[in-house]
Write a protein that holds these residues in place. Structure first.
Motif, mmCIF file in Angstrom:
data_model
loop_
_atom_site.group_PDB
_atom_site.id
_atom_site.type_symbol
_atom_site.label_atom_id
_atom_site.label_comp_id
_atom_site.label_asym_id
_atom_site.label_seq_id
_atom_site.Cartn_x
_atom_site.Cartn_y
_atom_site.Cartn_z
ATOM 1 N N ARG A 7 3.176 -9.786 1.594
ATOM 2 C CA ARG A 7 1.789 -9.705 1.750
ATOM 3 C C ARG A 7 1.643 -9.582 3.269
ATOM 4 O O ARG A 7 2.043 -10.561 4.027
ATOM 5 C CB ARG A 7 1.189 -10.963 1.067
ATOM 6 N N THR A 44 6.477 -5.233 -3.992
ATOM 7 C CA THR A 44 4.951 -5.130 -4.154
ATOM 8 C C THR A 44 4.398 -5.466 -2.723
ATOM 9 O O THR A 44 4.576 -6.557 -2.272
ATOM 10 C CB THR A 44 4.453 -5.829 -5.232
ATOM 11 N N SER A 46 1.193 -6.043 -0.408
ATOM 12 C CA SER A 46 -0.365 -6.150 -0.354
ATOM 13 C C SER A 46 -0.772 -6.307 1.016
ATOM 14 O O SER A 46 -0.269 -6.819 1.590
ATOM 15 C CB SER A 46 -0.687 -7.282 -1.421
ATOM 16 N N ASP A 48 -3.370 -7.047 3.448
ATOM 17 C CA ASP A 48 -4.546 -7.884 3.784
ATOM 18 C C ASP A 48 -4.770 -7.748 5.229
ATOM 19 O O ASP A 48 -5.342 -8.873 5.891
ATOM 20 C CB ASP A 48 -4.264 -9.386 3.227
ATOM 21 N N THR A 82 -2.963 -2.188 -2.484
ATOM 22 C CA THR A 82 -1.445 -2.644 -2.891
ATOM 23 C C THR A 82 -0.743 -1.325 -3.345
ATOM 24 O O THR A 82 -1.035 -0.350 -3.794
ATOM 25 C CB THR A 82 -1.321 -3.570 -4.107
#
Ligand SMILES: [Cu+2]
Length: 443
Positions: A7, A44, A46, A48, A82
């Motif tokens: 993330r 994965t 993501s 932000d 994502t």
């Protein structure tokens, strides 16, 4: 299958009491991703962040659409979006990951990717991943501000633009052939920590340690030594070399070296001198009692034999076979700090027209790439998706220091189709135009 979640988000990094606002994948560096050769990595990502991003898996010969280069291999991962990277990691070694968008490399968005060999030929007791970095984000400027300042050119500064404070003049290194860097950094870090709050690697006397050195910096080469010890270099950029003993290694941005050391009894400094910048990064190896060394006390370790890639030879199992070269390519590096007009083959990379000036190969060819540095500064040249071999039975590498006024000839087999970035791993040079594409012809 190894699955990880990354993330990217805004965060704060504590640098021994200085709080830096930055961007990261959690801690800085990100948690190390460790897997076994042949496994599939599913990561994965993501986003932000308040900006586009991507993840490039530096040094891996992976499938092209997982290489993380917006404009060439994927659309950028937009804010709030994502993207899942999934690929087989065929080759064991020391790799790392970082974004390939703007100067985001110079933030905290990086981590190690260690691919274990299921038949590891080396024997050692401990392992230590050591990531070097030059740090300014959230302390003196953001990387975007630095890039804007640099794009004005040193000429602009001297003709009245004023000392912006982030540009550096007079960084000199004989090892690097002169000008060592463009950017002034307030901190140099090992594993995210400054010398006033160093990481301590605890072990025991007599134990053999594999240290995996990674330079995640943006504008700084490091000269690395472990006080009181000799280093045995075993790998360059993930690939084995015939082992060479040395006192220190020179490591440019994007490069990796694996070294073996047999530890003495006491507390020892692992020092990474910021080449030409009169400052150091530091970590401590502790196997016994004794006062913790400081960076200042450790500089004598940096004055012995200093290994550069030219002293290495690929070990036999990764030496390219002998065959005739089918295609010869040139990458001539040009530009100056004065104008900040860095380019390859006379062309500044244009993200809106990425294929302009691309280098073309056909699948199956043996390729020689001649990298010529016509500038007055060194450049760490990086090719994606391939691990070439330095000509003359040199090491396998994916990132190589090319000194000012010098040429480096490398050989590789065109065995991984796609569009692959080839660029200087000084992120400010790359973002100012010192980048091109190696493309496979489709017919
Ligand atoms: Cu460069």
């Amino acid at each position: 299958m190894t699955s990880v979640a990354l993330r990217a988000a805004e965060t704060q990094l504590d640098l021994a009491g200085t709080t830096a606002e930055t961007w990261s994948f959690g801690p800085v560096p990100a948690s190390t991703i460790r897997m076994t050769a042949g496994d599939t990595l599913r990561a994965t990502v993501s986003n932000d962040l308040p900006a586009d991003t991507s993840v490039h898996w530096h040094g891996l010969a992976l499938r092209n659409d997982m290489d993380g280069v917006p404009g060439a291999t994927q659309a950028p991962i937009g804010a709030g979006e994502t993207f899942t990277y999934e690929f087989v990691t065929a080759q064991p070694g020391t790799y790392w990951f970082h974004p390939h968008v703007g100067p985001q490399l110079d933030r905290g968005l990086y981590g190690a990717l260690i691919i274990e060999d299921p038949n590891e030929p080396l024997s050692y007791d401990d392992e230590w991943v050591v990531i070097l970095d030059d740090w300014l984000d959230g302390v003196t400027a953001t990387p975007d501000e630095v890039l804007e300042e640099l794009k004005g050119g040193m000429g602009g500064m001297m003709s009245g633009g004023g000392m912006g404070g982030n540009m550096m003049m007079g960084a000199r290194s004989d090892l690097l052939g002169g000008d060592a860097g463009d950017v002034r950094y307030p901190h140099f870090l090992i594993n995210g920590r400054p010398p006033t709050d160093p990481e301590t690697f605890a072990s025991a006397p007599g134990r053999r340690v594999r240290i995996r050195l990674i330079n995640a910096g943006s504008d700084t080469a490091f000269r690395v030594a472990l006080g009181g010890h000799r280093l045995t270099v075993t790998h360059s950029d993930g690939y084995p070399v015939n082992p060479v003993d040395t006192d220190a290694v020179l490591i440019g941005m994007g490069e990796r070296y694996d070294v073996l050391v047999t530890l003495g009894d006491g507390a020892f400094p692992l020092v990474a001198m910021a080449e030409g910048k009169d400052d150091n990064a530091l970590a401590i190896v502790r196997t016994g009692s004794g006062e913790a060394p400081t960076a200042a006390s450790a500089v004598s370790a940096l004055t012995g034999a200093i290994l550069t890639a030219g002293a290495l030879a690929a070990s036999s199992e990764v030496t390219l076979s002998t065959r005739a070269v089918d295609r010869e390519l040139s990458a001539t590096l040009s530009g100056s700090m004065m104008a900040y007009d860095w380019a390859i083959n006379g062309r500044r990379f244009d993200a809106a027209n990425p294929m302009a000036g691309a280098l073309g190969v056909s699948q199956g060819e043996r390729v020689r790439l001649n990298i010529t540095n016509e500038t007055q500064m060194w450049h760490p040249f990086h090719l994606h998706g391939h691990t070439y071999q330095h000509s003359g039975a040199g090491p396998r590498k994916d990132t190589s220091i090319v000194l000012p006024g010098k040429s480096l000839s490398v050989i590789f087999d065109a065995d991984n189709p796609g569009l692959w970035a080839a660029h200087c791993h000084n992120i400010y040079h790359a973002e100012s135009g010192m980048m091109t594409i190696l493309g496979y012809k489709t017919s």
